[in-house]
Enzyme design. Sequence first.
Site, PDB file in Angstrom:
ATOM      1  N   TRP A 198      75.005  61.091  49.965  1.00 20.29           N
ATOM      2  CA  TRP A 198      73.750  60.679  49.348  1.00 20.29           C
ATOM      3  C   TRP A 198      72.754  60.356  50.476  1.00 20.29           C
ATOM      4  CZ3 TRP A 198      71.165  55.945  49.760  1.00 20.29           C
ATOM      5  CH2 TRP A 198      70.015  55.849  48.953  1.00 20.29           C
ATOM      6  N   LYS A 475      61.736  65.823  34.571  1.00 20.12           N
ATOM      7  CA  LYS A 475      62.733  65.688  35.655  1.00 20.12           C
ATOM      8  C   LYS A 475      64.043  65.269  35.011  1.00 20.12           C
ATOM      9  CE  LYS A 475      63.532  62.597  39.643  1.00 20.12           C
ATOM     10  NZ  LYS A 475      62.909  61.466  40.364  1.00 20.12           N
ATOM     11  N   ASP A 477      67.677  64.082  35.451  1.00 17.19           N
ATOM     12  CA  ASP A 477      68.467  63.420  36.489  1.00 17.19           C
ATOM     13  C   ASP A 477      69.928  63.325  36.057  1.00 17.19           C
ATOM     14  OD1 ASP A 477      69.037  61.978  38.773  1.00 17.19           O
ATOM     15  OD2 ASP A 477      67.614  60.359  38.371  1.00 17.19           O
ATOM     16  N   ASP A 547      67.125  61.775  47.775  1.00 11.21           N
ATOM     17  CA  ASP A 547      66.428  60.497  47.631  1.00 11.21           C
ATOM     18  C   ASP A 547      65.914  60.019  48.978  1.00 11.21           C
ATOM     19  OD1 ASP A 547      66.477  60.124  44.932  1.00 11.21           O
ATOM     20  OD2 ASP A 547      68.353  58.991  44.907  1.00 11.21           O
TER      21      ASP A 547
HETATM   22  C1  DGJ Z   1      67.894  59.079  41.192  1.00  4.11           C
HETATM   23  C2  DGJ Z   1      66.767  60.013  41.535  1.00  4.11           C
HETATM   24  O1  DGJ Z   1      67.121  60.787  42.622  1.00  4.11           O
HETATM   25  C3  DGJ Z   1      65.516  59.207  41.808  1.00  4.11           C
HETATM   26  O2  DGJ Z   1      64.484  60.058  42.203  1.00  4.11           O
HETATM   27  C4  DGJ Z   1      65.152  58.418  40.587  1.00  4.11           C
HETATM   28  O3  DGJ Z   1      64.763  59.286  39.568  1.00  4.11           O
HETATM   29  C5  DGJ Z   1      66.315  57.552  40.150  1.00  4.11           C
HETATM   30  N1  DGJ Z   1      67.533  58.299  40.036  1.00  4.11           N
HETATM   31  C6  DGJ Z   1      66.012  56.866  38.855  1.00  4.11           C
HETATM   32  O4  DGJ Z   1      67.079  56.174  38.364  1.00  4.11           O
END
Ligand code: DGJ
Length: 756
Positions: A198, A475, A477, A547
């Site tokens: 990550w 988006k 996720d 991220d």
């Molecule tokens: C993980 C994503 O990668 C972030 O950009 C964001 O959307 C968060 N989750 C929100 O919980």
Amino acid sequence: MIAYDKEKGIFQLDTDHTTYLMGLSADGFLGHIYYGKRLLHPAGTASLHLHEVPSPAVLSREKMTFLNTFPFEYPTGGAGDLRQACLTVTDEEGNNACELTFDRAQIVDGKPALEGLPASFGEAQDVSTLKITLKDHVLDLSVTLLYSVFPREDVITRSVLVTNEAGQERTLTRVLSACLDMDNDPEGTSLLTLDGAWARERHIEVRKIGHGRTDAASVAGESSHQENPFVGILKGDASQDHGEVYGLTFVYSGNFLGSCELSQYDTLRVVMGIHPDGFAWTLKSGETFTAPEVVMTYSDAGLTEMTHHFHDFFRAHLIRSRYLHEDRPVLINNWEGTYFDFDRDRLLLLAKEAKANGIEMFVMDDGWFGVRNDDDRSLGDWYVNETKLPGGIKALSEAIHDIGMKFGIWIEPEMISPDSDLYRAHPDYAMQIPGRIPALARDQLVLDLTRKEVRDAVMSQIEASFKGAQIDYVKWDMNRQLSGIGSALYGDGRQGEILHRYVLGLYEMQQRLLDDFPDLLFENCSSGGARFDAGMLYYSPQIWTSDDTDAIERLRIQEGTALVYPLSTMGAHVSRCPNEQVGRNTPFETRANVALAGTFGYELDLSRHVTPEEKALIPEQVKRYHKYHHLIAEGDYYRLVSWNDRTPYDAWECTAKDGSEALVTLVQVLGRPNTHSHAIRLKGLDPSATYRLEEAVGATGREYAREQSIWTRENRIEPRCGELKKEYFGDELMNIGILVPDLGDGQSRLYHFVKE
Ligand code: DGJ
């Protein structure tokens, strides 16, 4: 072009610059002869080694030796080949031998779709397909190998259909999609993989392949942060621009295995497919299992050419979205700006401020539904939190549109929080093993997407919340890896199917969303970049890359990602400093110059996280994205200098396909004292043309020449080097290059050259 010479038993697949050859032994075993540079003359079956180890039809006493050395096109387990198998099958008594011999072949124009799976596509003029059917006559199993040949992009795709023609069930415990069984290079072979974690996804790693097995794999239920479904095979000293390279990419978003095995006789078997760990698929009489697609390419000019093949191929034959060739709206996402602490008024303030600075789309991230004021609850409760957003999504989307911006929204449809109304009503919707306490991750569990009623429940709730709203972007996720999972539906001993069925369910849900909203700009995401794979690109033209938005860490992440995936697919944002993930400070301009190599957007609160001087640069940066988008999204990408190779700076180039213009980005990671200027050599230009330096953007946005300075002994700033020339010859730029000074920590430059 595909040719089948029935007399010699040879199949020849030609792309513009490559040839792929297979041949049959006397008793119908299908072997791999050659994959490499295009051959001018038809070749024979010599490299099947049949003169050394005859096939059983010639020498039955050494059948096992034959099976364990023959370069199989699709190796099977249990019958005598002790190397890695692509297919293992168990019959009703638990025996697991399988032996495949040739049955028939067919050549068709175009390319058949793969049921329920993402796959590349093309018209009859783009692609033709060879179907080779092999059979095991004891198991009554038929295996059809599909090879689709895309000449222009020098790509061959592979997949496999396994059909049970017996009266009884068969269990498939391993069904990989492709195999390359080759002789090892005398200089040795290296495996290139994209590894990470990550916030450190897809760093390039190269290691020598030794005897035994060397893998890239995921058993996380997704393609993962840790490894990517791609393997690069580098012969000898192959490198950026020279040598022989094979690239294999998996069009799939779940568990995968890409494995190399160097055998006792120095033959190299490379296989790719669904990871066999925990996999067991019951095939009833008459049923067919479809293995997902592998995309293969070969280059005799190093990694750059492999990258171009993949980029061209994904853009032309995998990504379906109409946004692929369009300028995407420059967005601002509120996640790092507000996290969960927002309401309608705060969002509208953010949006107005963004609009005033030229930003074009507002995206509301996590926290708009249920009582989700932190990440401990409410996943699964996809009804709007009216306390935060009175009037719902419809009212908010209208207000954003009234400001003059497009509107986007975040969802995480695959998950369920134990603290949610959905879980309280339907605990069985979560994938769990009866009697075991499930391991939570981010306080969440995974929904059982293998079940239609679960998929329907979630999607219809999301559709209800979106009803009437003006949604331009979504988006999607997914924030945990899959572990300790069980499905109430497959408790009859078929839990070995659920990881693959989960992925099939996911694909069906994403297709449903696209059918509901055909004009949607759709972005996939998984805790940053844990599902950056070719399967996802079939549904979304862009994926959140990581991220980690720190401009320096992003150099490695984006270089690794762009080795395989087009720049237009990489979600990239300018965020605040000190950076949330690494605490580093980088100039605002450098953050923008690095994000420019992706889909480009912002992820901060403009009223709190930037200085007035930085804010003033935003309109210019937005314009620059639109000015250069055609080069970044459609051009050829070249890695010029890599910080990975321990240089203190990093540079890449996006060049128009016809060589008419090029954009070079240079980032100095660390400044060095007492250095001379160094040359950056460009690539892909017309050597005989003249190029004008149309724009040179410094880290401060000022004219290039004005800020080349050093401290003198008197502590004054003096000009250090003069202005760059305004005109160059193409061959000068490619062989001598442009001289650039040491810029200082985190500084960057953009250079735009246009052919006269
Ligand atoms: C993980 C994503 O990668 C972030 O950009 C964001 O959307 C968060 N989750 C929100 O919980």
